[in-house]
Write an enzyme that holds these catalytic residues in place. Sequence first.
Site, short mmCIF file in Angstrom:
data_model
loop_
_atom_site.label_atom_id
_atom_site.label_comp_id
_atom_site.label_asym_id
_atom_site.label_seq_id
_atom_site.Cartn_x
_atom_site.Cartn_y
_atom_site.Cartn_z
N SER A 63 60.00 -27.39 34.72
CA SER A 63 59.83 -26.98 33.33
C SER A 63 58.34 -26.98 33.02
O SER A 63 57.55 -27.61 33.74
CB SER A 63 60.55 -27.97 32.41
OG SER A 63 60.13 -27.84 31.06
N TYR B 153 62.70 -36.77 29.64
CA TYR B 153 62.68 -35.44 30.23
C TYR B 153 61.32 -35.14 30.85
O TYR B 153 61.23 -34.64 31.99
CB TYR B 153 63.02 -34.41 29.15
CG TYR B 153 63.29 -33.02 29.66
CD1 TYR B 153 64.55 -32.65 30.11
CD2 TYR B 153 62.28 -32.05 29.67
CE1 TYR B 153 64.80 -31.36 30.57
CE2 TYR B 153 62.52 -30.76 30.13
CZ TYR B 153 63.79 -30.43 30.57
OH TYR B 153 64.03 -29.15 31.03
#
Length: 262
Positions: free
Chosen positions: A144, A157
């Site tokens: 990401s 995350y």
Amino acid sequence: MTTSLPRTVAVDLGGRTALVTGAAGGIGRACALRLAAAGAKVRAVDRDAEALADLAEGLPALPGSLEPLVLDLTDLDAAESCAAGTDILVNNAGIQLVRPIEQFPPEVFSTVLRIMVEAPFRLVRGALPHMYGQGWGRVVNISSVHGLRASPYKSAYVTAKHGLEGLSKVIALEGAEHGVTSNCVSPGYVRTPLVERQIADQAAAHGIAPERVLTDVMLADSALKRLVEPAEVAEAVAYLCAPESSFVTGASLAMDGGWTAH
């Protein structure tokens, strides 16, 4: 349910076995379909049995095949075992919770790292003996922009994606002499249920209306003011499995609309 496949660049993965985690929806679903369209036999791994069944139902004829495999990746031994014999491994599965650190449940933090760092390690550990034995393998880790940058309220995350980026580089260095490449694809916000579920949490964390989250938070740092489509990410994954990318390893392919250009 009929699924249409986008027009794509030709990639031939006939005879290859691929494993895609989080394959029941979003990026994982797009990757599973793309690799099967390229001729691979795809093990589609997810804990959602109903969504996996939907994935396999009503597909157009594909050069490859889809084999649904229901598995909870928190079972690390099972994760390692299911990766044996795979030529291509796509580590995609992930979960998200948006909370300030002082309100972030420790047990959720641990679960995020288990699914998004420990499970990829165990899957790679299970897949590498076969890859090394045949002198060819592809590991593609769906990271990401948060593996390259940080945002507030996403401690687990961001930590997990940074860890995955590091793991990917180690795999690349160890696998180079065995014909195995390892790379990350690092998109910005993708049009998936995972992103859609964040909107209410982001609104609460930032103290803004939900309808402002997309423009004021998610796309604030992106030069291109739109979400990435899952099929675009899947196409990058297919490229990293193609012969033309054999010299690309240890890299992170940013698909962030210019976010990291700042």
